[in-house]
Design a protein around this motif. Structure first.
Motif, PDB file in Angstrom:
ATOM      1  N   ASN A  12       0.775  -1.262   0.112  1.00 25.98           N
ATOM      2  CA  ASN A  12       0.017   0.086   0.011  1.00 25.98           C
ATOM      3  C   ASN A  12       0.929   1.289   0.058  1.00 25.98           C
ATOM      4  OD1 ASN A  12      -2.245  -1.787   0.037  1.00 25.98           O
ATOM      5  ND2 ASN A  12      -3.193  -0.924   1.967  1.00 25.98           N
ATOM      6  N   LYS A  13       1.986   1.419   0.526  1.00 24.36           N
ATOM      7  CA  LYS A  13       2.714   2.514   0.773  1.00 24.36           C
ATOM      8  C   LYS A  13       3.302   2.834  -0.709  1.00 24.36           C
ATOM      9  CE  LYS A  13       6.611   4.585   3.275  1.00 24.36           C
ATOM     10  NZ  LYS A  13       7.712   4.257   4.467  1.00 24.36           N
ATOM     11  N   ASN A  39       0.750   4.007  -3.025  1.00 23.74           N
ATOM     12  CA  ASN A  39       0.439   5.659  -2.625  1.00 23.74           C
ATOM     13  C   ASN A  39       1.434   6.626  -3.030  1.00 23.74           C
ATOM     14  OD1 ASN A  39      -1.963   4.645  -1.154  1.00 23.74           O
ATOM     15  ND2 ASN A  39      -1.078   4.950   0.707  1.00 23.74           N
ATOM     16  N   LYS A  85      -8.692   8.356  -3.189  1.00 21.97           N
ATOM     17  CA  LYS A  85      -8.063   8.248  -1.968  1.00 21.97           C
ATOM     18  C   LYS A  85      -6.880   7.314  -1.786  1.00 21.97           C
ATOM     19  CE  LYS A  85     -12.364   9.310   0.655  1.00 21.97           C
ATOM     20  NZ  LYS A  85     -13.323   8.658   1.594  1.00 21.97           N
ATOM     21  N   ASN A  86      -5.974   7.861  -0.806  1.00 17.56           N
ATOM     22  CA  ASN A  86      -4.904   6.897  -0.464  1.00 17.56           C
ATOM     23  C   ASN A  86      -5.192   5.392  -0.078  1.00 17.56           C
ATOM     24  OD1 ASN A  86      -3.015   8.522  -1.660  1.00 17.56           O
ATOM     25  ND2 ASN A  86      -2.282   9.591   0.044  1.00 17.56           N
ATOM     26  N   LEU A  87      -4.553   4.545  -0.249  1.00 23.88           N
ATOM     27  CA  LEU A  87      -4.887   3.383   0.650  1.00 23.88           C
ATOM     28  C   LEU A  87      -4.311   3.381   2.223  1.00 23.88           C
ATOM     29  CD1 LEU A  87      -3.496   0.786  -2.092  1.00 23.88           C
ATOM     30  CD2 LEU A  87      -5.800   1.609  -1.711  1.00 23.88           C
ATOM     31  N   SER A  88      -5.108   2.861   2.973  1.00 26.73           N
ATOM     32  CA  SER A  88      -4.652   2.892   4.396  1.00 26.73           C
ATOM     33  C   SER A  88      -3.247   2.011   4.566  1.00 26.73           C
ATOM     34  CB  SER A  88      -5.896   2.134   5.288  1.00 26.73           C
ATOM     35  OG  SER A  88      -5.973   0.829   5.005  1.00 26.73           O
ATOM     36  N   LEU A  89      -2.642   2.536   5.618  1.00 25.95           N
ATOM     37  CA  LEU A  89      -1.548   1.764   5.888  1.00 25.95           C
ATOM     38  C   LEU A  89      -1.512   1.033   7.374  1.00 25.95           C
ATOM     39  CD1 LEU A  89       1.179   4.849   4.729  1.00 25.95           C
ATOM     40  CD2 LEU A  89       0.600   2.603   3.662  1.00 25.95           C
ATOM     41  N   ASN A  90      -0.860  -0.096   7.410  1.00 28.38           N
ATOM     42  CA  ASN A  90      -0.885  -0.825   8.532  1.00 28.38           C
ATOM     43  C   ASN A  90       0.650  -0.227   9.306  1.00 28.38           C
ATOM     44  OD1 ASN A  90      -2.957  -2.234   8.305  1.00 28.38           O
ATOM     45  ND2 ASN A  90      -1.997  -3.844   6.922  1.00 28.38           N
ATOM     46  N   LYS A  91       0.313   0.451  10.381  1.00 29.96           N
ATOM     47  CA  LYS A  91       1.537   0.991  11.208  1.00 29.96           C
ATOM     48  C   LYS A  91       2.384  -0.251  11.524  1.00 29.96           C
ATOM     49  CE  LYS A  91       2.816   4.887  14.154  1.00 29.96           C
ATOM     50  NZ  LYS A  91       2.473   5.689  14.992  1.00 29.96           N
TER      51      LYS A  91
END
Length: 369
Positions: A125-126, A129, A157-163
């Protein structure tokens, strides 16, 4: 003259519509009408449209040309490594996909479809983005060049990121790591990693250091530049942000370690007939300053000698923060040493490492009764 009567009695209106940003040549528009009054009215209308930049869609630039415009802007206004990064993303991910596209007809749905294609390809995802951000900026260049009316990337929209859990070494882990380094043949690495761990400096900042950046009397390191390699050439730029320009106090043992390496470096460079001056890079061991890769790879090699889990080179910066928190340093001190723009940045990135104050607060309530 913009209005001229021709031999047939009609009138020609000749107006400049600006300069072509690619070729640098002037562009002109000519129209023919029957009367002088019509010519004057037409001239006024065209002047309003073109000279105020309101005539959109007269340009028919290819995606490749628009990316060239965008990259030229990057080269002029951004750091060299950012330009290189953008050029790489465009060549690897965007050029083939959009090379035959009609930019005027690309829609938001088309952009969403491309985003989905990237997701299906298995990219993280990063990374996706980052590609989408570059694509949006390319279309923004098309918008500024009067090729399109609106940016089709707007609203995607940007994709969500898992921290990811932050990795760092405790003081004991770092001591064990350093103990695995051969002082005789790897003193450069011992010095480099120790400076990184005890200052929290970024890789580029470390590589850019010259000996005249180290103030032995005040025991400070002056950080005001960063080093990177572009096409095998050393490029020195300002650090990441203006707040990254700072002075970092260092402890006596670290200064002693640096002075020991300085003597060893003199002998090493003498073998290459390189004069050792204060302009020599601190971590230089041959004709040019080293690249970050050698220090990144060596961490894993050293860790394999013992039972230490390897971390990335940048994680030494995180480790420095963990060390400061362990010593109960406050946010302001950490912010200053790292060169963050604000305390909010420090808290957002490292707040979770600080001890939980909730329990201490609850325990103090016992004193009330």
């Amino acid at each position: 003259m913009p209005i001229k009567k021709n031999k047939h009695g009609s009138y020609n209106v000749d107006i400049s519509i600006g300069t072509d940003p690619i070729t640098g040549k002037r562009r002109r528009l000519t129209r023919t009408v029957e009367t002088k009054k019509e010519a004057e009215d037409l001239y006024y209308q065209l002047s309003q449209k073109y000279n105020r930049g309101k005539e959109i869609g007269t340009r028919n630039l290819s995606f490749k040309t628009v990316t060239e415009i965008y990259l030229e802007e990057c080269k002029l206004h951004a750091k060299p490594n950012y330009y290189q990064n953008q050029r790489y993303l465009i060549q690897k991910h965007l050029q083939e996909q959009f090379k035959n596209s009609n930019l005027k007809k690309v829609t938001k749905d088309d952009i969403k479809d491309y985003q989905q294609k990237l997701i299906n390809s298995g990219l993280g995802n990063k990374s996706i983005n980052n590609i989408m951000i570059t694509l949006k900026r390319v279309f923004e260049s098309a918008l500024e060049a009067n090729v399109i009316h609106t940016n089709p990337c707007n609203g995607v929209k940007n994709l969500s990121l898992n921290k990811e859990q932050m990795k760092f070494w405790t003081p004991d882990q770092f001591k064990e790591f350093i103990s695995l380094i051969d002082d005789e043949n790897e003193f450069l690495f011992k010095t480099y990693y120790t400076v990184a761990y005890l200052t929290g400096m970024r890789c580029g900042e470390l590589l850019a250091l010259n000996w005249n950046d180290i103030d032995s009397f005040r025991r400070e390191i002056n950080v005001y530049k960063s080093l990177t390699y572009i096409d095998k050439e050393v490029i020195i730029t300002e650090p990441k942000t203006r707040n990254s320009i700072r002075r970092i106090s260092i402890n006596s043992k670290l200064l002693k370690l640096l002075n020991t390496w300085k003597e060893k470096q003199k002998n090493l460079l003498n073998k290459f007939s390189i004069e050792h001056t204060n302009n020599v890079h601190v971590f230089q061991y041959r004709e040019k300053a080293p690249t970050k890769d050698i220090f990144s790879r060596r961490i894993k090699t050293i860790c394999e000698r013992g039972k230490i889990t390897p971390i990335r080179q940048h994680d030494l910066r995180h480790s420095h923060v963990a060390l400061l928190i362990h010593q109960r340093e406050d946010y302001t001190t950490i912010k200053e040493r790292l060169g963050h723009a604000s305390i909010k940045t420090t808290i957002d990135v490292y707040g979770h490492l600080f001890p939980n104050k909730q329990k201490e607060t609850a325990d103090r309530l016992d004193d009330l009764f």
